[in-house]
Enzyme design. Structure first.
Site, short mmCIF file in Angstrom:
data_model
loop_
_atom_site.label_atom_id
_atom_site.label_comp_id
_atom_site.label_asym_id
_atom_site.label_seq_id
_atom_site.Cartn_x
_atom_site.Cartn_y
_atom_site.Cartn_z
N GLU A 128 0.82 -1.21 0.00
CA GLU A 128 0.00 0.00 0.00
C GLU A 128 0.85 1.26 0.00
O GLU A 128 0.54 2.23 -0.70
CB GLU A 128 -0.94 0.00 1.22
CG GLU A 128 -1.95 -1.13 1.24
CD GLU A 128 -3.00 -1.02 0.15
OE1 GLU A 128 -3.06 0.02 -0.53
OE2 GLU A 128 -3.77 -1.98 -0.01
N ARG A 132 0.48 3.74 -3.31
CA ARG A 132 -0.19 5.01 -3.03
C ARG A 132 0.81 6.14 -2.83
O ARG A 132 0.74 7.17 -3.48
CB ARG A 132 -1.09 4.86 -1.81
CG ARG A 132 -2.23 3.87 -2.03
CD ARG A 132 -2.97 3.58 -0.73
NE ARG A 132 -3.88 2.45 -0.85
CZ ARG A 132 -5.18 2.55 -1.14
NH1 ARG A 132 -5.71 3.74 -1.32
NH2 ARG A 132 -5.93 1.48 -1.24
N ASP A 261 -4.10 -10.27 -8.66
CA ASP A 261 -4.40 -9.35 -9.75
C ASP A 261 -3.24 -8.53 -10.31
O ASP A 261 -2.82 -8.71 -11.45
CB ASP A 261 -5.56 -8.43 -9.34
CG ASP A 261 -5.39 -7.78 -7.97
OD1 ASP A 261 -4.32 -7.95 -7.35
OD2 ASP A 261 -6.33 -7.09 -7.53
N GLU A 395 -12.19 -0.79 -11.07
CA GLU A 395 -11.66 -1.70 -12.08
C GLU A 395 -12.51 -1.77 -13.35
O GLU A 395 -11.98 -1.91 -14.46
CB GLU A 395 -11.50 -3.10 -11.49
CG GLU A 395 -10.41 -3.21 -10.45
CD GLU A 395 -10.83 -2.70 -9.08
OE1 GLU A 395 -9.94 -2.39 -8.26
OE2 GLU A 395 -12.06 -2.58 -8.83
#
Length: 508
Positions: A128, A132, A261, A395
């Site tokens: 993360e 980010r 993913d 998405e």
């Protein structure tokens, strides 16, 4: 495509800034002539990007939050950033900039310059923080040329390196940014690292090497490649859990959705980021895609193409919202596949994107559930109460944007506009946007959360869907998994001198 939200809150963020973003026509003002029939409605819509009246981690009551600093979440989720604050501000820097919201952007820049403290001491998700904070700061630097962002991101990047101190060099998922201590998630099987976490570092770390001139960042991610290339892959597939100690798979659960993913996304994007010189990434991607097609891609009785999950050879006929990025992924990789398969890949991308649109279209709110199934007579619908929620995920509209850029088929803009209308009708609350608990009822219950990825991804992808193709052209930019644009590394660019954006700031 991040699965975990870490939108920490800056309680000082002003009401004035929130009001200034109250026209998300400004989030869509670059509608081109092909989308002109939407322009009036886009200008009418107002979408202030903040939520109010929710306690932050210090217990203060937030009455207002800037558009860029939205993303209210619980204090418990905020801990995933290890005490770093302002994730929603950093996640939104590039969104504000490309939309031409310069007053709000300058406020955000001032906060980063004066108040972003990287000397935190707490449990931080390597994944993360990378997608980010590192991604957001890199993007802000490349878009603006502001050296302050470069200094900040290089300082932060160095703090992430101890996570790689394992017998294999596969990083652990959690790091204390102050002490450098790292460990695996308590919920991860047998102390394993997560494929979508250690496999979603390459783009950012290549750019950290480009900016710093220090090869250590590129070396770390290239070592991950070496480990993965040596290990046997069941049916050519990459399971979601890998031991950072032994380098062996821990479970044989394969998913193109959560836990897997963005690993696949970063394979093709690493090839594109390298100006199509990273042949190893290319080979890994197309081999993985072949295994995915052979084992996971399915066709429902109703003719919908979807990607199932694989558990030790047994298919689970479920597709998560997170997996809907794959339409765009297969699309952007279509042109570089074997010549005889290029149209096939583009067709597959369109089919997957169509299925994900169906998951939206078959709900009462025209928003998609967290996961949908293809069994027991169900097609593209959630059959479990626990899967019926929508948390402003990007998405599906991400794939719309890519497929529009690749084909210019007007249906992708039409579908994007449907999403805009549904967000406005069902997720809009008095002071921002909120996730909803059940997409199958129009009497919605709001979760009172505005995830930071709504600002960095969902709104940006919708904005770009209705923009001209030369705004952040796919020929020049690659988006990280949090939709932060990074410039393609050209051979003529020396380290530390990556060109800043030559973009057209949208006119208000």
């Amino acid at each position: 495509m991040a699965d975990i939200a870490t939108g920490l809150i800056a309680p000082w963020w002003s009401q004035r800034a929130a009001a200034a973003v109250a026209h998300l026509s400004c989030a869509f003002i670059k509608a081109s002539s092909a989308a002109a029939r939407y322009a009036g409605e886009l200008r009418r819509i107002s979408i202030p990007l903040h939520l109010g009246s929710v306690p932050d981690s210090c217990g203060a009551r937030l009455c207002s939050l800037c558009a860029a600093a939205g993303g209210l979440i619980s204090a418990g989720l905020g801990a995933l950033a290890g005490g770093l604050r302002g994730a929603s501000i950093i996640d939104s820097l590039d969104t504000l900039y490309i939309m031409g919201l310069m007053e709000e952007y300058n406020d955000a820049k001032e906060w980063v310059q004066n108040s972003l403290d990287l000397n935190s001491n707490g449990e931080a998700s390597l994944f993360e923080v990378n997608i980010r904070y590192v991604g957001g700061l890199l993007s802000a630097f490349y878009l603006t040329g502001e050296e302050m962002y470069k200094r900040k991101v290089l300082e932060l990047g160095e703090k992430l390196l101890p996570a790689f101190n394992t017998p294999t060099g596969i990083p652990r998922g959690v790091i204390n940014l102050g002490s450098g201590t790292s460990w695996s998630w308590g919920w991860a099987s047998a102390g394993s690292s997560i494929l979508a976490e250690f496999g979603t570092l390459h783009l950012e770390f290549i750019h950290l090497t480009e900016l710093s001139g220090n090869p250590v960042y590129a070396d770390k991610v290239m070592n991950i490649r070496k480990v993965l290339n040596k290990i046997e892959k069941p049916q050519g597939l990459y399971p979601n859990f890998l031991s950072p100690v032994t380098g062996n798979w821990v479970q044989h659960h394969v998913s193109i959705g959560g836990l897997g993913d963005s690993f696949y996304e970063y394979l093709i994007k690493s090839y594109l980021l390298s100006d199509k010189t990273d042949e190893d990434a290319k080979k890994m991607y197309y081999n993985a895609l072949e295994a995915i097609e052979n084992n996971l891609v399915q066709k429902s009785q109703g003719g919908l193409t979807y990607m199932a999950e694989w558990r030790g050879g047994i298919l689970d006929h479920k597709m998560g919202h997170l997996a809907c990025f794959s339409g765009g992924m297969v699309g952007i990789g279509a042109d570089d596949g074997p010549p005889e398969k290029r149209q096939h890949f583009l067709d597959l991308a369109a089919q997957i994107t169509h299925t994900c649109h169906e998951s939206y279209d078959r709900s009462a709110t025209k928003l998609g559930p967290e996961a949908f199934r293809f069994d027991s007579g169900a097609e593209a619908t959630a059959t479990r109460l626990s899967d019926r929620y929508y948390i402003l995920r990007p998405e599906v509209v991400e794939s719309y944007m890519y497929m529009w850029r690749l084909t210019h088929d007007p249906k992708y803009r039409e579908w994007g506009w449907e999403a805009v209308q549904a967000l406005e009708e069902h997720c809009r609350v008095e002071s921002g946007f909120s996730g909803i608990r059940d997409v199958y009822t129009t009497t919605v219950g709001h979760d009172n959360m505005q995830q930071s990825f709504f600002l960095s991804e969902t709104l940006k992808y919708l904005y770009l869907l209705f923009s001209d193709d030369d705004l952040l052209s796919l020929d020049d930019w690659v988006f990280n998994t949090e939709a932060h644009p990074l410039p393609i590394v050209r051979h003529g660019c020396s380290r530390g001198e990556m060109p800043t954006a030559q973009h057209k700031t949208p006119a208000a």
